[in-house]
Design a protein around this motif. Structure first.
Motif, PDB file in Angstrom:
ATOM      1  N   ILE A   1      52.955 -29.483  77.412  1.00 55.26           N
ATOM      2  CA  ILE A   1      53.892 -29.094  76.246  1.00 55.26           C
ATOM      3  C   ILE A   1      53.346 -29.645  75.165  1.00 55.26           C
ATOM      4  N   SER A   2      53.648 -28.853  74.023  1.00 57.80           N
ATOM      5  CA  SER A   2      53.384 -29.043  72.544  1.00 57.80           C
ATOM      6  C   SER A   2      54.332 -28.595  71.646  1.00 57.80           C
ATOM      7  N   ARG A   3      54.263 -28.980  70.328  1.00 60.21           N
ATOM      8  CA  ARG A   3      55.386 -28.428  69.420  1.00 60.21           C
ATOM      9  C   ARG A   3      54.694 -28.421  68.103  1.00 60.21           C
ATOM     10  N   ASP A   4      55.218 -27.533  67.246  1.00 57.02           N
ATOM     11  CA  ASP A   4      54.853 -27.123  66.168  1.00 57.02           C
ATOM     12  C   ASP A   4      55.876 -27.220  65.134  1.00 57.02           C
ATOM     13  N   ASN A   5      56.001 -28.400  64.582  1.00 55.94           N
ATOM     14  CA  ASN A   5      57.555 -28.375  63.640  1.00 55.94           C
ATOM     15  C   ASN A   5      57.387 -27.763  62.357  1.00 55.94           C
ATOM     16  N   ALA A   6      56.316 -27.216  61.934  1.00 58.21           N
ATOM     17  CA  ALA A   6      56.235 -26.246  60.890  1.00 58.21           C
ATOM     18  C   ALA A   6      57.157 -25.120  61.117  1.00 58.21           C
ATOM     19  N   LYS A   7      56.868 -24.539  62.475  1.00 57.54           N
ATOM     20  CA  LYS A   7      57.314 -23.135  63.117  1.00 57.54           C
ATOM     21  C   LYS A   7      58.539 -23.271  63.916  1.00 57.54           C
ATOM     22  N   ASN A   8      58.926 -24.467  63.886  1.00 61.59           N
ATOM     23  CA  ASN A   8      60.275 -24.691  64.651  1.00 61.59           C
ATOM     24  C   ASN A   8      59.959 -24.173  66.152  1.00 61.59           C
ATOM     25  N   THR A   9      58.920 -24.461  66.790  1.00 57.82           N
ATOM     26  CA  THR A   9      58.708 -23.950  68.085  1.00 57.82           C
ATOM     27  C   THR A   9      57.809 -24.865  68.949  1.00 57.82           C
ATOM     28  N   VAL A  10      58.343 -24.877  70.094  1.00 59.35           N
ATOM     29  CA  VAL A  10      57.722 -25.763  71.064  1.00 59.35           C
ATOM     30  C   VAL A  10      57.114 -24.838  72.429  1.00 59.35           C
ATOM     31  N   TYR A  11      55.916 -25.254  72.928  1.00 57.08           N
ATOM     32  CA  TYR A  11      55.064 -24.444  73.601  1.00 57.08           C
ATOM     33  C   TYR A  11      55.160 -24.893  75.178  1.00 57.08           C
ATOM     34  N   LEU A  12      54.666 -24.199  76.008  1.00 59.82           N
ATOM     35  CA  LEU A  12      54.374 -24.458  77.471  1.00 59.82           C
ATOM     36  C   LEU A  12      53.027 -23.918  77.798  1.00 59.82           C
ATOM     37  N   GLN A  13      51.873 -24.618  78.056  1.00 59.77           N
ATOM     38  CA  GLN A  13      50.770 -23.953  78.428  1.00 59.77           C
ATOM     39  C   GLN A  13      50.913 -24.077  80.081  1.00 59.77           C
ATOM     40  N   MET A  14      50.658 -23.216  80.705  1.00 63.49           N
ATOM     41  CA  MET A  14      50.775 -22.998  82.080  1.00 63.49           C
ATOM     42  C   MET A  14      49.212 -22.649  82.689  1.00 63.49           C
TER      43      MET A  14
ATOM     44  N   SER B   1      59.092 -35.785  66.398  1.00 63.41           N
ATOM     45  CA  SER B   1      58.044 -36.027  65.449  1.00 63.41           C
ATOM     46  C   SER B   1      57.662 -37.510  65.377  1.00 63.41           C
ATOM     47  N   LYS B   2      58.683 -38.381  65.434  1.00 68.81           N
ATOM     48  CA  LYS B   2      58.144 -39.679  65.288  1.00 68.81           C
ATOM     49  C   LYS B   2      57.485 -40.310  66.457  1.00 68.81           C
ATOM     50  N   ASN B   3      57.669 -39.853  67.564  1.00 65.99           N
ATOM     51  CA  ASN B   3      56.854 -39.956  68.892  1.00 65.99           C
ATOM     52  C   ASN B   3      56.439 -38.638  69.416  1.00 65.99           C
ATOM     53  N   THR B   4      55.286 -38.378  69.452  1.00 68.52           N
ATOM     54  CA  THR B   4      55.012 -37.006  69.844  1.00 68.52           C
ATOM     55  C   THR B   4      54.513 -36.992  71.318  1.00 68.52           C
ATOM     56  N   ASN B   5      54.719 -38.281  71.977  1.00 68.29           N
ATOM     57  CA  ASN B   5      54.455 -38.442  73.551  1.00 68.29           C
ATOM     58  C   ASN B   5      55.157 -37.351  74.091  1.00 68.29           C
ATOM     59  N   TYR B   6      54.537 -36.994  75.522  1.00 66.01           N
ATOM     60  CA  TYR B   6      55.279 -35.950  76.275  1.00 66.01           C
ATOM     61  C   TYR B   6      55.028 -36.511  77.727  1.00 66.01           C
ATOM     62  N   LYS B   7      55.790 -35.684  78.506  1.00 66.77           N
ATOM     63  CA  LYS B   7      55.868 -36.083  79.900  1.00 66.77           C
ATOM     64  C   LYS B   7      56.015 -34.934  80.559  1.00 66.77           C
ATOM     65  N   VAL B   8      55.451 -34.651  81.904  1.00 66.31           N
ATOM     66  CA  VAL B   8      55.512 -33.317  82.668  1.00 66.31           C
ATOM     67  C   VAL B   8      55.903 -33.888  83.910  1.00 66.31           C
ATOM     68  N   GLY B   9      56.861 -32.964  84.730  1.00 71.15           N
ATOM     69  CA  GLY B   9      57.246 -33.121  86.037  1.00 71.15           C
ATOM     70  C   GLY B   9      56.182 -33.377  87.109  1.00 71.15           C
ATOM     71  N   SER B  10      56.199 -34.006  88.150  1.00 70.38           N
ATOM     72  CA  SER B  10      55.227 -34.271  89.196  1.00 70.38           C
ATOM     73  C   SER B  10      54.818 -32.981  89.609  1.00 70.38           C
ATOM     74  N   GLY B  11      55.711 -32.185  89.831  1.00 65.97           N
ATOM     75  CA  GLY B  11      55.126 -30.894  90.458  1.00 65.97           C
ATOM     76  C   GLY B  11      54.151 -30.129  89.546  1.00 65.97           C
ATOM     77  N   VAL B  12      54.203 -30.158  88.306  1.00 66.76           N
ATOM     78  CA  VAL B  12      53.335 -29.390  87.531  1.00 66.76           C
ATOM     79  C   VAL B  12      52.180 -30.206  86.416  1.00 66.76           C
ATOM     80  N   ASP B  13      52.143 -31.802  87.108  1.00 61.14           N
ATOM     81  CA  ASP B  13      51.271 -32.525  86.308  1.00 61.14           C
ATOM     82  C   ASP B  13      49.800 -32.136  86.498  1.00 61.14           C
ATOM     83  N   GLY B  14      49.185 -32.223  85.501  1.00 65.12           N
ATOM     84  CA  GLY B  14      47.773 -31.684  85.494  1.00 65.12           C
ATOM     85  C   GLY B  14      47.772 -30.252  85.406  1.00 65.12           C
ATOM     86  N   ARG B  15      48.644 -29.551  85.392  1.00 67.35           N
ATOM     87  CA  ARG B  15      48.612 -27.936  85.159  1.00 67.35           C
ATOM     88  C   ARG B  15      49.319 -27.324  83.987  1.00 67.35           C
TER      89      ARG B  15
END
Length: 119
Positions: free
Chosen positions: A72-85, A55-69
């Motif tokens: 990834i995101s996170r909700d710290n209040a729900k202790n949950t990480v998401y992957l929108q595909m 949460s101190k740095n919410t930057n993210y990175k995706v692999g080259s094979g899925v970049d643009g598609r």
């Protein structure tokens, strides 16, 4: 004990979308970077897909094979990480897992969620 519970997978046609969720317990969620991995049929290795930093740095990175598609995101209040595909392809078919990169060496994984892309 740290637990990862993945959900949201399913059968989808090529070009379709899915949003995966991973609820994490047993660690100070906001302090950890989190990542998604996938394991394709017949492959013992899990492939790194995307990472989102703490949460101190919410930057993210995706692999080259899925970049643009995939996003990834996170909700710290729900202790949950998401992957929108989006724009899914048959080669995205795999079991998807989440984990904390700092803890992967402990080899503690959830059950994963199956994603099948097929017409």
């Amino acid at each position: 004990q740290v637990q990862f519970v993945e959900s949201g997978g399913g059968l989808v046609q090529p070009g379709g979308s899915l949003n995966l969720s991973c609820e994490v317990s047993g660690l100070p969620f906001s302090e950890y970077a989190l990542a998604w991995y996938r394991q394709t049929p017949g492959n013992q290795q899990r492939q790194w897909i995307a990472i989102i930093w703490s949460s101190k740095n919410t930057n993210y990175k995706v692999g080259s094979g899925v970049d643009g598609r995939f996003t990834i995101s996170r909700d710290n209040a729900k202790n949950t990480v998401y992957l929108q595909m989006n724009s899914l392809k048959p080669e995205d078919t795999a079991v998807y897992y989440c984990n904390a990169p700092d803890l992967v060496a402990h080899n503690n994984w959830g059950q994963g969620t199956q994603v099948t892309v097929s017409s």
